[in-house]
Design a protein around this motif. Structure first.
Motif: not given
Ligand code: GP9
Ligand code: MN
Length: 736
Positions: A9-18, A23-26
């Motif tokens: 779960k944590k890995t997935l959510s990190n992957f999502w966040k980072n 917000k990371n796109w730019q």
């Protein structure tokens, strides 16, 4: 377990966040590598979109194939685009990346459009032949655009706009020294892994050359195109190296497969004129079909059931990408079209043919002509026909095609039959005349004034299907009018009329709409249903014959030439023909398709699966004996196609002169209208009383006034507009 779950779960959510979160796109887009990743991901997604939405899921059959299909664009795209990462200059890097992206997208999109019409992928040959051949759909306005088409282009537009608007910043820093290698290696690794898994799931994919869809399914569209380009180059080289010994192998093969004449029919139409009516896109399923209580083709049905007609209800087309031209090639030469592209277009400029017009002329004194309402250059016919020995080629520039008289494909059929009379009646008898109809051509549009107000078509949910029956009906009427003329002038009694459908009109994409019309369930529609729809009519109408039947023999277009020749009393043993007389007792029961699929009365092999034709079910686990049987049939199919391809691709007939055959001299033919009229007049005049033309028999009077048509356009004035679209713009120079 719970710890595991939390970690995932944590890995997935990190992957999502980072990584994935907007917000990371730019930030990502502002680095070279990030921008690269975006381009790759988008291109991969677009490819998958095409696979799913347009290429009919590539007919994937099992989970491995689904995984391969989804992954196959990745390796190739990463590998190819990673080459740009080696570039130092900022402008060059972004430029090269976007250009590559656009080129790949264009190739993908061209394939999408091509697939919608041909249910196949574009080969290099198709692209090379594109100018001279099949700009058909494009010019005809028949390109099937899809709702989602903009998705193929929108990403490129957005990226460029963002770059220009400086919302995405050009990254000055070249990607770190080892990164490009790393990315390239990952891409190559994925591609090789892809090839390996493909090879495990489908051994010898490349060497055995399955059909194009298989290649795309397993390897992806990019590698397929590269592979195809290499193949094309090799074919060119191969032809140069051909030797007469190779002909001997083909000759032996043909001799071994020769089906003997059937004395019951041999020579039964000896000396008669032959008129071949090529029914454009006309399928057997329309025969005897009733819609809203009405027959679609009442006249053809009456011929079909006539005691003077030998009809076949298990007769299939085997055309490839050359469509009409492939059908013609099979009919005239009894050899197959090419695995890719049109033989007419690719080889027709200098091919050695031993075709029907020459054989009938040399063996039985037949004159010859083709009548068609489209341009003479289409499918390279103006060259091919000369090499086949056609004496007359009466095409678009012979006719008034202005106003409503033509569709975009050429003169309407009712007018074609009528306007052909001044030429037909001047041919010396016996003649071999071929009519290529064209109004029943996709997208099957017909002016209201040409429609029978009493015929109400289907409401199937597909315009193509509904229109199809309308143009079927029109085609039927046009043939009826022509037959009436033949009867009135007496030509009928002395003529054998051969009618055949060249290929499907309703492509596999639309076929499911036919299901309810054919009394089937749309949800159950399968590959075998599609294969069954590849039946086209084949009827031989011999006035005076009394024992005509509907023959259930399986056969196809490849068999037409020997069948006709034997009926005319011309033995074919000496010719290199891959077909067999349909009336021979030794005729084989296997029908092959150009993609190496096949069908018999009992079994079929379609897209890698076996079918029980009677039960309409897939045979997943054939018994050992059955598998052996299938392997034997497949080997026979492969051998036949390979022999034919070898003969044609290497032009082996140039090494062979059958007994009494005089090689055709293409340079002796002049197809211009003026030359043709002059020649026909001169022939009639010089022969005087001995002239055997209908014109001469009618006391040098034209029979045109005997032609009755209800075509509303006959009295139309000539205008300065035409709907006919010149699809071979660069070939105009050859039109006189
Ligand atoms: C064009 C006509 C149609 O002249 O024969 O060809 P097709 O598109 O069916 O190959
Ligand atoms: Mn056609």
């Amino acid at each position: 377990m719970r710890v595991m779950k939390n970690r995932v779960k944590k890995t997935l959510s990190n992957f999502w966040k980072n990584v994935i979160a907007p917000k990371n796109w730019q930030r990502q887009l502002n680095t070279r590598l990030g921008f690269f990743t975006w381009v790759v991901v988008l291109l991969v997604l677009k490819t998958i979109l095409a696979y799913i939405a347009d290429f009919e899921w590539l007919h994937v059959q099992d989970p491995i194939q689904v995984v391969l299909m989804l992954l196959n664009p990745v390796g190739f795209t990463v590998m190819l685009l990673s080459l740009t990462l080696f570039i130092k200059s900022k402008q060059l890097y972004y430029g090269a990346l976007l250009v590559l992206d656009a080129v790949m997208t264009l190739l993908l999109y061209l394939n999408v459009i091509y697939f919608r019409e041909f249910s196949d992928f574009m080969s290099v040959n198709t692209m090379l032949g594109y100018n001279t051949v099949n700009q058909g759909s494009k010019a005809a306005g028949a390109i099937a655009f899809g709702m989602h088409d903009f998705l193929f282009w929108i990403d490129i537009v957005v990226l460029i706009v963002l770059l220009l608007a400086r919302k995405i910043h050009f990254d000055n820093k070249q990607v770190m020294r080892f990164k490009p290698f790393q990315v390239f290696t990952i891409g190559s690794f994925l591609l090789v892994a892809n090839l390996l898994v493909a090879d495990i799931d489908r051994p010898q994919l490349l060497t055995r050359q399955f059909d194009r869809e298989y290649m795309v399914k397993y390897l992806g569209i990019g590698p397929f195109m590269i592979y195809d380009a290499i193949n094309t180059y090799q074919t060119g080289q191969v032809r140069k190296s051909a030797t007469p010994e190779e002909l001997t192998r083909v000759k032996n093969y043909v001799a071994k497969n020769y089906a003997d004449i059937n004395p019951e029919f041999y020579g039964k139409a000896k000396g008669k004129n032959v008129i071949v009516i090529h029914l454009e896109s006309f399928q057997q399923m329309s025969i005897d079909r009733k819609i809203n209580g009405q027959e679609v083709t009442p006249f053809l049905n009456s011929l079909y059931h006539s005691k003077s007609t030998m009809a076949f209800d298990n007769f299939f087309h085997s055309v490839g990408q050359g469509k009409t031209s492939d059908a013609e090639n099979m009919l005239e030469t009894s050899t197959f079209g090419l695995p890719q592209g049109s033989l007419f277009s690719k080889l027709g400029n200098d091919q050695t043919f031993q075709a029907m017009p020459a054989i009938l002329n040399q063996r039985a004194g037949y004159s010859s002509a083709v009548f068609h309402g489209n341009l003479g250059t289409f499918w390279n016919r103006n060259n091919v026909y000369k090499h086949m020995g056609y004496q007359n080629w009466v095409s678009a520039d012979y006719f008034d095609l202005t106003g409503q008289k033509a569709t975009t494909w050429g003169l309407k059929d009712k007018l074609l039959f009528k306007e052909s009379v001044p030429y037909l009646e001047n041919l010396q008898q016996p003649f071999y005349a071929k009519y290529l109809t064209v109004t029943n051509h996709t997208p099957f549009t017909l002016d209201r004034e040409d429609r029978d107000p009493n015929f109400v078509t289907t409401d199937s949910g597909s315009k193509i299907v509904d229109n199809y029956f309308v143009t079927n009906h029109y085609l039927d009427q046009s043939i009826k009018e022509f037959f009436e003329y033949l009867k009135k002038t007496g030509l009928y009694d002395n003529t054998m009329v051969v009618l055949y459908g060249d290929h499907y009109g309703i492509s596999n994409t639309d076929a499911k709409y036919l299901a309810p019309i054919l009394g089937k369930n749309e949800g159950d529609w399968n590959d075998l249903d599609n294969a069954n729809l590849q039946r086209v009519p084949f009827m031989i109408h011999v006035p005076g014959m009394k024992n005509g039947t509907i023959n259930h023999q399986y056969g196809g277009e490849i068999d037409v030439a020997p069948t006709i020749e034997h009926l005319l009393g011309i033995s074919t043993r000496r010719y290199i023909q891959f077909g067999q007389d349909m009336l021979s007792k030794q005729h084989s029961n296997v029908v092959l398709f150009r993609n190496k699929d096949w069908i018999t009365a009992k079994y079929a092999s379609l897209s890698g699966r076996y079918w029980d034709v009677k039960t309409n079910e897939i045979i997943t686990k054939p018994s050992l004996t059955l598998q052996k049987k299938f392997d034997k049939i497949q080997a026979g199919v492969n051998e036949k196609l390979a022999m034919s391809d070898n003969l044609n691709q290497k032009n082996l007939l140039r090494f062979y002169t059958p007994k009494d055959f005089k090689a055709v001299d293409a340079s002796q033919y002049d197809y211009s209208k003026i030359a043709t009229i002059k020649r026909l007049k001169r022939e009639n005049k010089t022969l005087g009383k001995d002239s055997k033309s209908l014109f001469a028999k009618n006391s040098d009077q034209s029979t045109l006034s005997k032609y009755v048509t209800d075509a509303p356009e006959v009295n139309d004035e000539t205008t300065d507009t035409t709907r006919l679209l010149p699809r071979n713009a660069d070939d105009w120079s050859q039109v006189e």
